[in-house]
Write a protein that holds these residues in place. Structure first.
Motif, short mmCIF file in Angstrom:
data_model
loop_
_atom_site.label_atom_id
_atom_site.label_comp_id
_atom_site.label_asym_id
_atom_site.label_seq_id
_atom_site.Cartn_x
_atom_site.Cartn_y
_atom_site.Cartn_z
N HIS A 6 0.86 -1.23 0.08
CA HIS A 6 0.04 -0.11 -0.02
C HIS A 6 1.05 1.06 -0.10
N ALA A 7 0.24 2.47 -0.22
CA ALA A 7 0.89 3.50 -0.47
C ALA A 7 1.43 3.76 0.93
N ALA A 8 2.52 4.69 1.24
CA ALA A 8 3.18 5.13 2.40
C ALA A 8 1.95 5.78 3.35
N THR A 9 1.27 5.18 4.34
CA THR A 9 0.55 5.78 5.64
C THR A 9 1.09 5.11 6.55
N ALA A 10 0.36 5.36 7.75
CA ALA A 10 0.48 4.86 9.00
C ALA A 10 0.77 3.40 8.89
N LEU A 11 1.37 2.88 9.71
CA LEU A 11 1.30 1.37 10.01
C LEU A 11 0.03 1.08 10.67
N GLY A 12 0.11 -0.43 10.93
CA GLY A 12 -1.12 -0.72 11.93
C GLY A 12 -2.09 -1.48 11.04
N SER A 13 -3.36 -1.22 10.83
CA SER A 13 -4.39 -2.11 10.19
C SER A 13 -3.81 -2.05 8.75
N HIS A 14 -3.01 -1.36 8.21
CA HIS A 14 -2.51 -1.65 6.90
C HIS A 14 -1.57 -2.58 6.52
N LEU A 15 -1.15 -3.21 7.51
CA LEU A 15 -0.11 -4.35 7.40
C LEU A 15 -0.81 -5.66 7.21
N GLY A 16 -0.20 -6.39 6.21
CA GLY A 16 -0.82 -7.77 5.66
C GLY A 16 -0.36 -8.67 6.67
N ARG A 17 -1.06 -9.71 6.24
CA ARG A 17 -0.76 -11.02 7.46
C ARG A 17 0.64 -11.69 7.75
N VAL A 18 1.45 -11.59 6.81
CA VAL A 18 2.71 -11.90 6.71
C VAL A 18 3.62 -11.09 7.32
N THR A 19 3.44 -9.79 6.87
CA THR A 19 4.35 -8.66 7.45
C THR A 19 4.14 -8.65 9.06
N HIS A 20 2.76 -8.63 9.41
CA HIS A 20 2.28 -8.76 10.73
C HIS A 20 2.82 -9.82 11.69
N ALA A 21 2.89 -11.08 11.17
CA ALA A 21 3.54 -12.16 11.80
C ALA A 21 4.98 -12.09 12.04
N LEU A 22 5.77 -11.56 10.91
CA LEU A 22 6.92 -11.26 11.00
C LEU A 22 7.40 -10.40 12.02
N LEU A 23 6.87 -9.30 12.11
CA LEU A 23 6.87 -8.29 13.10
C LEU A 23 6.98 -8.68 14.42
N HIS A 24 6.18 -9.81 14.71
CA HIS A 24 5.83 -10.33 16.11
C HIS A 24 6.69 -11.56 16.28
N HIS A 25 7.11 -12.36 15.42
CA HIS A 25 7.99 -13.50 15.47
C HIS A 25 9.31 -13.80 15.06
N ALA A 26 9.56 -12.80 14.14
CA ALA A 26 10.85 -12.96 13.39
C ALA A 26 11.93 -13.17 14.57
#
Length: 78
Positions: A47-67
């Motif tokens: 997505h275009a550069a906006t605030a993070l949060g709900s605009h993250l996809g499932r993979v990105t969200h999972a990696l931010l929490h578990h990488a």
């Protein structure tokens, strides 16, 4: 989890120090496991550069929490 390296003409020509894999496992799970031996994971944002949060996809969200290494989210460029 099984990884099978594959040769991608475009990837190998443009990014010779990268690897690609085909796997039947989930993408998020595969990348979390790969992060155990990585120094950094770089993810592209669709997505275009906006605030993070709900605009993250499932993979990105999972990696931010578990990488197991730092994760860099590169903003989309035009």
């Amino acid at each position: 989890m099984r990884f099978s390296p594959t040769a991608s003409a475009t990837s190998s020509a443009n990014y010779p120090s990268t690897s690609t894999w085909k796997t039947a496992e989930s993408i998020a799970g595969t990348l979390v496991e790969t992060s155990r031996t990585a120094d950094l994971l770089v993810l592209g944002k669709h997505h275009a550069a906006t605030a993070l949060g709900s605009h993250l996809g499932r993979v990105t969200h999972a990696l931010l929490h578990h990488a197991h290494c730092p994760v860099l989210i590169a903003p989309r460029t035009r």
